[in-house]
Design a protein around this motif. Structure first.
Motif, short mmCIF file in Angstrom:
data_model
loop_
_atom_site.label_atom_id
_atom_site.label_comp_id
_atom_site.label_asym_id
_atom_site.label_seq_id
_atom_site.Cartn_x
_atom_site.Cartn_y
_atom_site.Cartn_z
N ASN A 28 0.81 -1.21 0.00
CA ASN A 28 0.00 0.00 0.00
C ASN A 28 0.85 1.26 0.00
O ASN A 28 0.53 2.24 -0.69
CB ASN A 28 -0.95 0.01 1.20
CG ASN A 28 -2.14 -0.88 0.99
OD1 ASN A 28 -2.54 -1.16 -0.14
ND2 ASN A 28 -2.71 -1.36 2.07
N GLN A 31 2.19 1.65 -3.45
CA GLN A 31 1.12 2.10 -4.35
C GLN A 31 0.83 3.59 -4.13
O GLN A 31 0.69 4.34 -5.10
CB GLN A 31 -0.16 1.28 -4.11
CG GLN A 31 -1.32 1.66 -5.00
CD GLN A 31 -1.12 1.31 -6.46
OE1 GLN A 31 -0.16 0.65 -6.84
NE2 GLN A 31 -2.01 1.77 -7.29
N LEU A 32 0.78 4.01 -2.89
CA LEU A 32 0.55 5.43 -2.59
C LEU A 32 1.67 6.28 -3.17
O LEU A 32 1.43 7.33 -3.75
CB LEU A 32 0.44 5.63 -1.07
CG LEU A 32 0.07 7.03 -0.59
CD1 LEU A 32 -1.26 7.49 -1.15
CD2 LEU A 32 0.04 7.06 0.94
N ILE A 162 -5.45 6.08 -0.93
CA ILE A 162 -5.18 5.44 -2.22
C ILE A 162 -6.41 5.54 -3.11
O ILE A 162 -6.32 5.90 -4.28
CB ILE A 162 -4.73 3.98 -2.02
CG1 ILE A 162 -3.33 3.95 -1.39
CG2 ILE A 162 -4.77 3.20 -3.33
CD1 ILE A 162 -2.86 2.59 -0.95
#
Length: 190
Positions: A28, A31-32, A162
């Motif tokens: 995560n 991805q962020l 996100i």
């Protein structure tokens, strides 16, 4: 060596769960970071959001059953967008709705594609089992959680951030509100 088999199994399961949790956190955060960098290119294709959302819901069958939740999906909506990114964005919203819904309640997902008014939107609402200690709109910010009791629920407070970034990449507007025990997330698709 001197631990009984039952305890070994428990410890092994706990270790596996924590490793998965750490993998999810790292994934995560990466991805962020990618979303913030602006280097992700959208794969713009026609999508049926009802199908995308139903596919995401399959992984929550256990929590739906355990909490005796009813999940109601109404209507349909078609958009152009990146299927993988939008799947991740809606999965984050669905995950929160499932984790924090009041047992024996209904999670409503309304998909609207109104040709007459031109309005395209998705609204996800659920009765929440806890009142947030922060303003609902602050939950879009990274590392913000609704209250301290959520610390026992796996998560870092970046899933909604996100989702917000993904929606903004698509030109969608998002709104989050909390009224009378109900969380409502609205995504304007046009």
């Amino acid at each position: 060596e001197n631990v009984n088999t039952e305890k070994k199994d428990h410890y092994a399961e706990s270790i596996i769960n924590n490793v998965q949790y750490m993998n999810d956190i790292i994934s995560n955060i990466l991805q962020l970071s990618k979303l913030d960098s602006g280097t992700i290119k959208l794969n713009n294709e026609k999508l049926e959001l009802g199908k995308l959302i139903k596919n995401n819901l399959e992984k929550y069958e256990k929590i739906i059953s355990e909490n005796n939740l009813e999940v109601r999906i109404e209507n349909f909506a078609k958009v152009r967008g990146d299927a993988n990114l939008l799947s991740q964005a809606f999965d984050n919203l669905l995950s929160n709705a499932m984790k924090y819904s009041e047992p024996d309640s209904t999670v409503e997902i309304v998909l609207e594609d109104n040709i007459m008014t031109g309005v395209k939107r998705v609204v996800i609402s659920n009765l929440c089992n806890t009142q947030p200690e922060v303003e609902a709109t602050d939950l879009w910010k990274p590392f913000v959680k609704g209250d301290n009791s959520r610390s026992n629920k796996m998560g870092m407070g970046i899933g909604l951030t996100i989702s917000k970034n993904i929606f903004e990449m698509h030109g969608f507007k998002q709104k989050l509100s909390y009224n009378d025990g109900k969380f409502i997330v609205e995504i304007q698709l046009n």
